[in-house]
Design a protein around this motif. Structure first.
Motif, mmCIF file in Angstrom:
data_model
loop_
_atom_site.group_PDB
_atom_site.id
_atom_site.type_symbol
_atom_site.label_atom_id
_atom_site.label_comp_id
_atom_site.label_asym_id
_atom_site.label_seq_id
_atom_site.Cartn_x
_atom_site.Cartn_y
_atom_site.Cartn_z
ATOM 1 N N THR A 300 0.824 -1.203 0.000
ATOM 2 C CA THR A 300 0.000 0.000 0.000
ATOM 3 C C THR A 300 0.864 1.261 0.000
ATOM 4 O O THR A 300 1.889 1.307 0.686
ATOM 5 C CB THR A 300 -0.882 0.014 1.270
ATOM 6 N N PRO A 333 -6.298 1.777 -6.442
ATOM 7 C CA PRO A 333 -6.946 1.086 -5.302
ATOM 8 C C PRO A 333 -6.010 0.811 -4.135
ATOM 9 O O PRO A 333 -6.472 0.694 -3.008
ATOM 10 C CB PRO A 333 -7.432 -0.234 -5.910
ATOM 11 N N ASN A 334 -4.711 0.694 -4.382
ATOM 12 C CA ASN A 334 -3.811 0.456 -3.244
ATOM 13 C C ASN A 334 -3.140 1.737 -2.744
ATOM 14 O O ASN A 334 -2.041 1.713 -2.211
ATOM 15 C CB ASN A 334 -2.765 -0.630 -3.573
ATOM 16 N N ILE A 336 -3.851 4.954 -0.102
ATOM 17 C CA ILE A 336 -4.683 5.486 0.980
ATOM 18 C C ILE A 336 -4.238 6.914 1.247
ATOM 19 O O ILE A 336 -3.037 7.205 1.287
ATOM 20 C CB ILE A 336 -4.490 4.650 2.267
ATOM 21 N N HIS A 361 -14.804 8.581 -2.920
ATOM 22 C CA HIS A 361 -14.179 7.589 -3.812
ATOM 23 C C HIS A 361 -12.694 7.408 -3.530
ATOM 24 O O HIS A 361 -11.934 6.960 -4.392
ATOM 25 C CB HIS A 361 -14.409 7.984 -5.271
ATOM 26 N N THR A 362 -12.289 7.793 -2.315
ATOM 27 C CA THR A 362 -10.885 7.691 -1.945
ATOM 28 C C THR A 362 -10.793 6.982 -0.605
ATOM 29 O O THR A 362 -11.558 7.281 0.301
ATOM 30 C CB THR A 362 -10.268 9.112 -1.814
ATOM 31 N N ARG A 363 -9.871 6.018 -0.507
ATOM 32 C CA ARG A 363 -9.655 5.375 0.792
ATOM 33 C C ARG A 363 -8.927 6.368 1.697
ATOM 34 O O ARG A 363 -7.940 6.965 1.290
ATOM 35 C CB ARG A 363 -8.810 4.107 0.621
ATOM 36 N N MET A 365 -7.431 7.293 5.705
ATOM 37 C CA MET A 365 -7.189 6.940 7.098
ATOM 38 C C MET A 365 -6.856 8.176 7.911
ATOM 39 O O MET A 365 -6.524 9.222 7.360
ATOM 40 C CB MET A 365 -6.133 5.842 7.260
ATOM 41 N N ILE A 406 -13.377 6.307 8.362
ATOM 42 C CA ILE A 406 -12.052 5.665 8.309
ATOM 43 C C ILE A 406 -12.080 4.171 8.622
ATOM 44 O O ILE A 406 -11.101 3.479 8.383
ATOM 45 C CB ILE A 406 -11.052 6.359 9.256
ATOM 46 N N PRO A 408 -13.256 1.507 7.218
ATOM 47 C CA PRO A 408 -12.834 0.565 6.176
ATOM 48 C C PRO A 408 -11.319 0.563 5.962
ATOM 49 O O PRO A 408 -10.791 -0.336 5.299
ATOM 50 C CB PRO A 408 -13.538 1.084 4.917
ATOM 51 N N THR A 409 -10.621 1.545 6.500
ATOM 52 C CA THR A 409 -9.206 1.702 6.190
ATOM 53 C C THR A 409 -8.323 1.621 7.428
ATOM 54 O O THR A 409 -7.700 0.605 7.669
ATOM 55 C CB THR A 409 -8.980 3.027 5.442
#
Ligand code: BDP
Length: 669
Positions: A300, A333-334, A336, A361-363, A365, A406, A408-409
């Protein structure tokens, strides 16, 4: 008792808790499994029980503790169950079960926590799963052993002697992290040395990764975006240049060959002078995606949203949103995006960062700071769980709380560890490391519950002690806000080292380096207008949130001067003028620290001498600092507004010029 054992002291139980555990007579059943995490779990159970029982546990004849680390269940990685069953022979059996060995290890630590707090082993029943996949510590440690914003001695990482020498501290560090569910560690500073991408460092990194693997911890490094130039011999670091892409791919290949579960890269780019894709007129997304392609699906890229470059006349707190919001949906996708809890910089109190919830639409944290750069550094008692909870529980106005955004991340905390025997420079700062991990495991836990757990394991389970100490911890964060930067003031700290008050500083090169930029105080009033009539930073929040904060009369006054510039005579919700209210808050903060110091004295019977004295002297420093903050701030505001102090108020001890002249060449930077 120097604090080295942290919350893993496993001090002998007493009274009825001891009787229950003796009666239970636990036997750690060997699984015979070769899995390193299972071995570590067995070892920890034996170590913990030895401490709690006061002797080595029996090897047969008692109640078995059984590890079943491949129970066929599915669910979040790391989840576990602990349950006591009655056997046919009348004895209990305690089963720790999980789908994987790290889950088992977490279960073992959770059981030991319960037992440490005096719970009855015969009735233990736990079913837990981590709320978020990434629970990380970010170290701001440099290869030369210094730690940026570190107040606990030198770095715990001995790069000089690695890989041959692995300090036992690296194992105790991993135990402590695993006990609270931390599963990722970034070993070096975000202001990254390119050395970490050299052949010399590879075996060092590998040794650490190997040592931590059984504890469920993956290793990450911070990378310098221009490393292809500095250590790769290339002429450019342009993320679209083929030779740059190839170089990063090769680096990633070497890392994965040595460390098959290498976590990935943390990147600070185009912020505070660090290189980045913008140097080549590329976007953050182009930079991040290039690194993400190099890692592939093996790891990631954690790209920081803390961008802070000369922003001219615009409001500094607006920059991250302005740069990143348009990139929503553009990251691989990988990748964050790692966003600090607030839009400025780890202040004692900030409203939550407007990016939370704004980039669906963005991961994303959350980044918190465990080391107390802006909160008095490593002195006194400042328990940070309430600060983090305030942010996690905040509704973003986009249909979710920050925690929900956060979950999901993950969450990252800037570590507060160092080479000091007590790890964190101050006994009570261990609580912040502990609380960070616990909240990343479960943001639903209360600050109170976490403090109880920590106190019981770290100092004493005596209910009177816990009952007195926990409320002190819970109110300590508000105390530091009150004596440093009440009512939404921010960034009033000394230049560079951020130690002590300096609201008068107004001559530094860039406007936003100056405390005066943030307080905007003059003869008429104080505060930063971030409404439509000012910088309009409020418009970066969801409409419901912005509406609530737009009106100084109805908003939470804890953030008042963050959003509003108001006259000194403004009537606050208490009925007092702004000036009088400000002073009463400083006083409240000073009084709170005085009372913590007094109460600590009464707790002497419960605490070993060494740590009692250690904390008492730390509180003495905090008392001095609280007064200093109050007095220096009031002296400065008075030099602008010339208002008298409310009747009966103690005037500042010294003149403004005295405070202005203070220097701290010895403060860590
Ligand atoms: C600030 C620190 C600085 C860090 C920076 C960051 O003062 O040392 O490098 O944050 O997060 O709070 O990058």
């Amino acid at each position: 008792e120097d604090g080295y054992a942290l919350w893993l002291r496993y001090a002998p139980l007493t009274g009825s808790a001891k009787e229950r555990l003796d009666q239970f007579n636990p036997v750690v059943v060997q699984t015979g499994e070769a899995d390193p995490s299972v071995k570590v779990a067995e070892e920890e159970l034996r170590r913990g029980l030895t401490g709690l029982l006061g002797h080595v546990p029996a090897s047969s004849g008692g109640s078995p503790i059984v590890l079943a680390c491949n129970d066929g269940s599915s669910g979040a990685r790391g989840h576990f169950n602990v349950a006591a069953h009655q056997q046919a022979n009348g004895r209990s059996l305690l089963a720790i079960s999980a789908a994987d060995s790290v889950g088992c290890l977490y279960g073992a630590f959770a059981l030991l926590r319960e037992l440490s707090l005096g719970r009855d082993p015969a009735t233990v029943e736990l079913a837990q799963a981590p709320a978020m996949p990434l629970r990380m510590l970010d170290h701001w440690d440099n290869p030369d052993g210094t730690v940026e914003r570190g107040y606990a001695g030198r770095s715990i990482f001995d790069w000089w002697h690695l890989p041959e020498e692995l300090s036992p501290r690296m194992i105790d560090y991993a135990r402590a992290n695993a006990s609270i569910g931390i599963n990722g560690v970034v070993v070096n500073n975000v202001n990254a040395s390119p050395l970490f991408l050299t052949e010399r460092y590879l075996p060092k990194l590998k040794r650490l990764a190997d040592a931590w693997r059984p504890y469920g911890i993956r290793l990450y490094i911070s990378v310098r975006f221009s490393a292809p130039i500095e250590v790769g011999g290339l002429k450019t670091a342009d993320p679209l240049a083929p030779q740059v892409k190839a170089w990063w791919k090769a680096q990633a290949g070497k890392l994965y060959q040595a460390i098959p579960d290498f976590g990935g890269f943390l990147v600070k780019a185009n912020s505070e002078g660090q290189p980045g894709p913008q140097d080549y007129h590329r976007t953050h997304a182009q930079g991040a995606n290039m690194l993400a392609a190099a890692l592939g699906n093996r790891g990631t890229v954690i790209w920081r949203a803390f961008v802070y470059a000369s922003s001219g006349e615009t409001d500094r707190v607006k920059q991250a949103y302005e740069e990143f919001k348009p990139l929503d949906g553009k990251f691989a996708p990988n990748v964050i995006l790692q966003v600090k809890n607030g839009p400025l910089d780890f202040q004692p109190r900030e409203p939550f960062h407007p990016l939370f919830g704004a980039m669906p639409h963005t991961r994303m944290m959350l980044e918190a700071q465990i080391t107390r750069e802006y909160l008095g550094q490593a002195t006194g008692i400042v328990y940070l769980a309430p600060l983090w909870k305030e942010v996690l529980d905040a509704p973003t106005g986009h249909g979710a709380t920050v925690a929900q955004v956060i979950e999901p991340t993950g969450m990252a905390g800037v570590a507060n560890t160092g080479s000091d025997r007590d790890w964190t420079g101050d006994q009570f700062d261990q609580a912040n490391w502990y609380a960070f991990g616990r909240l990343a495991w479960s943001p639903a836990l209360s600050s109170d519950q976490i403090a109880r757990e920590w106190v019981g394991q770290t100092f004493s389970r005596n209910p009177n002690f816990v009952r007195q100490l926990v409320p002190m911890m819970l109110s300590s964060r508000q105390a530091v806000v009150d004596y440093m930067t009440p009512l939404g003031l921010a960034h009033q700290m000394g230049t560079g080292h951020h130690y002590g008050p300096a609201p008068w500083v107004c001559t530094l090169d860039r406007p936003e380096w100056n405390p005066c930029y943030y307080n905007r105080a003059d003869a008429e009033g104080i505060g930063f207008d971030r409404t439509r009539s000012g910088s309009d930073a409020l418009a970066q929040y969801a409409p419901s949130v912005a509406a609530q904060w737009a009106d100084p009369r109805t908003m939470d006054e804890n953030d008042l001067l963050w959003f509003h510039h108001l006259p000194w005579s403004y009537r606050t919700q208490s009925g007092k003028s702004l000036w009088d209210e400000l002073i009463s808050r400083y006083d409240r903060g000073v009084a709170a620290v005085d009372s913590m110091a007094r109460e600590w004295q009464t707790l002497q019977p419960y605490v070993d001498h060494e740590r009692f004295v250690d904390v008492a002297s730390s509180l003495a420093i905090q008392r001095k600092e609280a007064r200093w903050w109050r007095d220096a701030s009031i002296a400065y505001w008075q030099s602008l507004n010339h208002l008298p102090l409310p009747a009966g108020e103690r005037p500042p001890e010294h003149s403004l010029s005295y405070y202005e002249a203070l220097e701290f060449p010895d403060a860590p930077g």
